[in-house]
Design an enzyme around this catalytic site. Sequence first.
Site, PDB file in Angstrom:
ATOM      1  N   SER A   1       0.851  -1.187   0.000  1.00 37.60           N
ATOM      2  CA  SER A   1       0.000   0.000   0.000  1.00 37.60           C
ATOM      3  C   SER A   1       0.887   1.238   0.000  1.00 37.60           C
ATOM      4  O   SER A   1       2.089   1.155   0.284  1.00 37.60           O
ATOM      5  CB  SER A   1      -0.859  -0.003   1.276  1.00 37.60           C
ATOM      6  OG  SER A   1      -1.476   1.241   1.517  1.00 37.60           O
TER       7      SER A   1
ATOM      8  N   TYR B   1      -2.077  -1.323  10.525  1.00 39.93           N
ATOM      9  CA  TYR B   1      -2.060  -1.489   9.072  1.00 39.93           C
ATOM     10  C   TYR B   1      -0.720  -1.023   8.494  1.00 39.93           C
ATOM     11  O   TYR B   1      -0.104  -1.701   7.669  1.00 39.93           O
ATOM     12  CB  TYR B   1      -3.212  -0.677   8.476  1.00 39.93           C
ATOM     13  CG  TYR B   1      -3.460  -0.876   7.001  1.00 39.93           C
ATOM     14  CD1 TYR B   1      -4.292  -1.891   6.538  1.00 39.93           C
ATOM     15  CD2 TYR B   1      -2.892  -0.012   6.057  1.00 39.93           C
ATOM     16  CE1 TYR B   1      -4.544  -2.049   5.192  1.00 39.93           C
ATOM     17  CE2 TYR B   1      -3.131  -0.171   4.714  1.00 39.93           C
ATOM     18  CZ  TYR B   1      -3.966  -1.188   4.280  1.00 39.93           C
ATOM     19  OH  TYR B   1      -4.200  -1.337   2.932  1.00 39.93           O
TER      20      TYR B   1
END
Length: 287
Positions: free
Chosen positions: A168, A181
């Site tokens: 990401s 995350y």
Amino acid sequence: MSDNEFDIAEPELRTADLLVLEDPHFGPETTAVVTGAASGIGQATAVALAANGLTIVGADIDEEGLEETTELAESLDVPGKIHSVPTDLTDDADVKTMIDVAAEEGDLRYVANIAGMQHIASVSEFPMEKYDLLLDIMLRAPFLTAKYAMPHVRATDDGVGAIGNMSSVHGHYATKDKPAYITAKHGLQGLTRAIAAEGEGTLRGFSVSVGYVLTPLMVNQIEDTAAERGISKREVVEDVMLGQARTKEMMTPAEVANLFVFGFSQHGKHLNGGDLLWDGGYTTTYE
């Protein structure tokens, strides 16, 4: 338009959206594992690889979602078959079974570690049970999957294959309220490089980093972020999510799936230990 009328949903997957490439290993004798295959990017990637003729083992804890993925592939009449393997990625035995099934279906060459989750909270308020679950699914499970899959890839006639990890923009930088995350995605970058270091050139590791993608997870995240920051859903999308990007639209799951198709193909043979950063300018430009 009021925030109550502001609606955003995952786009419908169409055959025309999928990248199809010529590759000597893209055929029914080759298997690919896709985790998180019940929805979103994982579902699109399973279907995209099946569109390239591969035999797919789609893994997810969501059995109904896996059925929907299989039905979607059939409705699009893709040449490859998707075999659903219900899998709890926090269960080591389930992870091993997932890989064993893939190896039984053909030459296991490709793994797409896509399964993920999100929880929005600050470091000081973050529930540790959520942290542990998120890291188990998004970092420990990809490591264990690679551990079990790499010997099978090496055992093929030429040792050619790749393990692709869903990273990401948050594997490149940090924003607030997503500490677990961000930790997981940074860890995946390291795992990717470790796989490349041990792959002897033919077994490659790569990661895919994108900005915000229209998935069910993202729709939920928009609502959670709005509640956490006390702003509207429209402000979350336009100011928080797309505010820094130069490309002012979210990616679709199919566009991300196509990056895995490319990365696994012969066209990606020099992509090893590297990251496909497809972020619309998030990490490379600033105000």
